[in-house]
Design an enzyme around this catalytic site. Structure first.
Site, PDB file in Angstrom:
ATOM      1  CB  THR A 173      -0.905   0.039   1.249  1.00 18.55           C
ATOM      2  OG1 THR A 173      -0.098  -0.326   2.370  1.00 18.55           O
ATOM      3  CG2 THR A 173      -2.059  -0.914   1.120  1.00 18.55           C
ATOM      4  CG  ASP A 174       5.062   0.910   0.629  1.00 23.71           C
ATOM      5  OD1 ASP A 174       4.485   0.225  -0.264  1.00 23.71           O
ATOM      6  OD2 ASP A 174       6.238   0.711   0.979  1.00 23.71           O
ATOM      7  N   GLY A 193      17.613 -10.056   8.823  1.00 25.92           N
ATOM      8  CA  GLY A 193      17.088 -10.421   7.507  1.00 25.92           C
ATOM      9  C   GLY A 193      15.852 -11.292   7.537  1.00 25.92           C
ATOM     10  CB  SER A 231      12.934  -3.575  10.286  1.00 22.70           C
ATOM     11  OG  SER A 231      12.469  -3.414   9.000  1.00 22.70           O
ATOM     12  CG  ASP A 259      11.099  -1.251   7.576  1.00 21.15           C
ATOM     13  OD1 ASP A 259       9.866  -1.467   7.562  1.00 21.15           O
ATOM     14  OD2 ASP A 259      11.901  -1.810   6.805  1.00 21.15           O
ATOM     15  CE1 TYR A 281       8.231  -7.314  -3.719  1.00 20.19           C
ATOM     16  CE2 TYR A 281      10.370  -7.886  -4.657  1.00 20.19           C
ATOM     17  CZ  TYR A 281       9.383  -8.081  -3.704  1.00 20.19           C
ATOM     18  OH  TYR A 281       9.539  -9.044  -2.753  1.00 20.19           O
TER      19      TYR A 281
HETATM   20  P1  ADP Z   1      16.609  -6.704   8.230  1.00 26.02           P
HETATM   21  O1  ADP Z   1      15.442  -7.128   7.399  1.00 26.02           O
HETATM   22  O2  ADP Z   1      16.695  -7.497   9.498  1.00 26.02           O
HETATM   23  O3  ADP Z   1      16.658  -5.223   8.433  1.00 26.02           O
HETATM   24  P2  ADP Z   1      18.937  -6.129   6.675  1.00 26.02           P
HETATM   25  O4  ADP Z   1      19.710  -6.952   5.725  1.00 26.02           O
HETATM   26  O5  ADP Z   1      18.298  -4.891   6.178  1.00 26.02           O
HETATM   27  O6  ADP Z   1      17.895  -7.110   7.374  1.00 26.02           O
HETATM   28  O7  ADP Z   1      19.871  -5.679   7.873  1.00 26.02           O
HETATM   29  C1  ADP Z   1      20.697  -6.588   8.503  1.00 26.02           C
HETATM   30  C2  ADP Z   1      22.061  -5.935   8.752  1.00 26.02           C
HETATM   31  O8  ADP Z   1      21.942  -4.998   9.850  1.00 26.02           O
HETATM   32  C3  ADP Z   1      23.112  -6.934   9.184  1.00 26.02           C
HETATM   33  O9  ADP Z   1      23.761  -7.491   8.058  1.00 26.02           O
HETATM   34  C4  ADP Z   1      24.040  -6.058  10.001  1.00 26.02           C
HETATM   35  O10 ADP Z   1      24.910  -5.316   9.183  1.00 26.02           O
HETATM   36  C5  ADP Z   1      23.082  -5.080  10.674  1.00 26.02           C
HETATM   37  N1  ADP Z   1      22.647  -5.611  11.989  1.00 26.02           N
HETATM   38  C6  ADP Z   1      21.415  -5.971  12.356  1.00 26.02           C
HETATM   39  N2  ADP Z   1      21.394  -6.441  13.625  1.00 26.02           N
HETATM   40  C7  ADP Z   1      22.668  -6.387  14.066  1.00 26.02           C
HETATM   41  C8  ADP Z   1      23.312  -6.766  15.291  1.00 26.02           C
HETATM   42  N3  ADP Z   1      22.629  -7.304  16.308  1.00 26.02           N
HETATM   43  N4  ADP Z   1      24.641  -6.572  15.372  1.00 26.02           N
HETATM   44  C9  ADP Z   1      25.344  -6.043  14.353  1.00 26.02           C
HETATM   45  N5  ADP Z   1      24.798  -5.687  13.180  1.00 26.02           N
HETATM   46  C10 ADP Z   1      23.478  -5.861  13.025  1.00 26.02           C
HETATM   47 MG    MG Z   2      16.663  -3.855   6.819  1.00 31.35          MG
END
Ligand code: ADP
Ligand code: MG
Length: 380
Positions: free
Chosen positions: A36-37, A121, A125, A172, A222
């Protein structure tokens, strides 16, 4: 050991002295309002009880010294544009510093140790939580909290765009900064107005079932979905599907391909569903919330066609187990379902989902239960 104690202990080991301030910010779910965004509709996220937490103390050497407990890595960088660190986790912190400075804010050198319990991931978020934690902290430590909360969310979003190569929307970071215990937030993606709604079920839990599959698709689905939406809006002479009712859409149905019609129908219905869920929550009617979640899943699967076999299997399984509501959360083609599960069915649902999914697809899904909680904050 509690997260805060562990961080404090390692901070002392790494930097020799205690005495920093503690901050945290949260991951998020989106209860309803998918795709929706970009159609200027509503999203309906909330912050969760899984966080990034950091201890931070200003130093007087003008550099940032950071240790990630979870990745077990140390990074050091200056605050000028050319000082970008190599480690991807450190780029989130660097980006936040740079984006504050770009906006005329103040950032000085600091030492920090941080950790988290948001799965990386998985669609919760973790990156937005990391950005929001540091944006909130640096606003408190160096700017007397003069940067408003929306700007803090935008600082996180710009960090993703400019330092991490992720062209994300604002939801997010918004959810991570503005999150409030027992409340979801309806964010209007047209004008960024928002409103809190109570979400504090006494007989239900929110359970995420992570399929751990991600289908990579060649033909950028998308972009195709967006193009369908834009075509229909244009043909109807409006800026976006936000301005279209189902009656209007149906009246012009013959002007569109069947595919474009179904895409637009989903978006128009989803916009209404968010409003209906808000009304249901004001009455405390969680059964209705659950029905709308299933409707969203059906729409995403049949009309918008962004589901996949594994996620349809999980939503179907939820229905069979008597779960109140279940749907894909996020863009689709893999990832999690979000489930509103009656307390007394929780254990049985989780056991069944693990067993049946594993039998069919060869691996167990990951299960995360979440409680709607506060977003960015200082911890005393
Ligand atoms: P998400 O959907 O969880 O946001 P992303 O790929 O966007 O996934 O973000 C994940 C990235 O954020 C990791 O690869 C890392 O670089 C950083 N990150 C998230 N949590 C941590 C954590 N607990 N410690 C260190 N880095 C983190
Ligand atoms: Mg992310």
């Amino acid at each position: 050991m509690e997260m805060k104690d562990k961080i404090a202990k390692i901070f002392l080991e790494k930097f020799g002295e205690p005495g920093g301030s503690f901050y945290a910010s949260a991951g998020r779910i989106n209860l309803i309002g998918e795709h929706t965004d970009y159609n200027e509709g509503y999203v309906f996220p909330g912050a969760i009880d899984k966080v990034i937490m950091a201890e931070i103390r200003a130093n007087d050497n003008g550099i940032v010294r950071a240790f990630s407990i979870d990745i077990n890595e140390y990074a050091e960088f200056g605050l000028n544009e050319k000082d970008a660190p190599a480690q991807s986790w450190a780029r989130y912190i660097f980006g936040v510093c740079r984006e504050i400075i770009k906006r005329g804010g103040n950032v000085q050198g600091f030492d920090t140790v941080f950790a988290g319990n948001i799965p990386l991931g998985a669609g919760l978020s973790s990156s937005a939580a990391l950005e929001s934690c540091f944006a909130f902290a640096l606003n408190d430590l160096f700017n007397d909290n003069s940067i408003d909360k929306f700007e803090l969310a935008k600082i996180g979003q710009s960090t993703e765009h400019n330092y991490c190569g992720v062209n994300c929307g604002i939801m997010d970071q918004f959810a991570s900064v503005f999150g409030k215990k027992d409340h979801l937030m309806r964010l209007d993606c047209r004008d960024l107005q928002y409103e809190y709604f109570p979400f504090a079920p006494t007989h239900h839990k929110l359970v995420l079932v992570d399929s751990r599959v991600k289908h990579e698709l060649k033909d950028s689905p998308y972009n195709k979905r967006r193009e369908s939406c834009e075509r229909v809006a244009k043909a109807l002479g409006v800026p976006s599907l936000r301005d279209v009712s189902l009656a209007q859409l149906n009246a012009s149905r013959i002007s569109f391909s069947d595919e474009d019609y179904r895409r637009a129908k989903f978006v128009v219905e989803e916009k209404e569903r968010v409003l209906e869920v808000c009304a249901a929550l004001e009455r405390g009617d969680y059964e209705e919330v659950g029905r709308k979640m299933y409707e969203t899943h059906e729409g995403l699967s049949k009309d918008y066609e962004v589901s996949c076999e594994e996620l349809d299997f999980l939503a179907g399984l939820a229905r069979k187990c008597g779960v109140t509501g279940s749907r894909i959360m996020g863009g689709g083609f893999g990832g999690c379902t979000i489930n509103l599960v009656p307390d007394n069915l929780c254990d049985q649902f989780i056991a069944t989902a693990k067993r049946d999914f594993c039998e069919k697809y060869g691996h167990e899904p990951h299960i995360y239960d979440v409680i709607i909680s506060d977003g960015a904050r200082r911890i005393d």
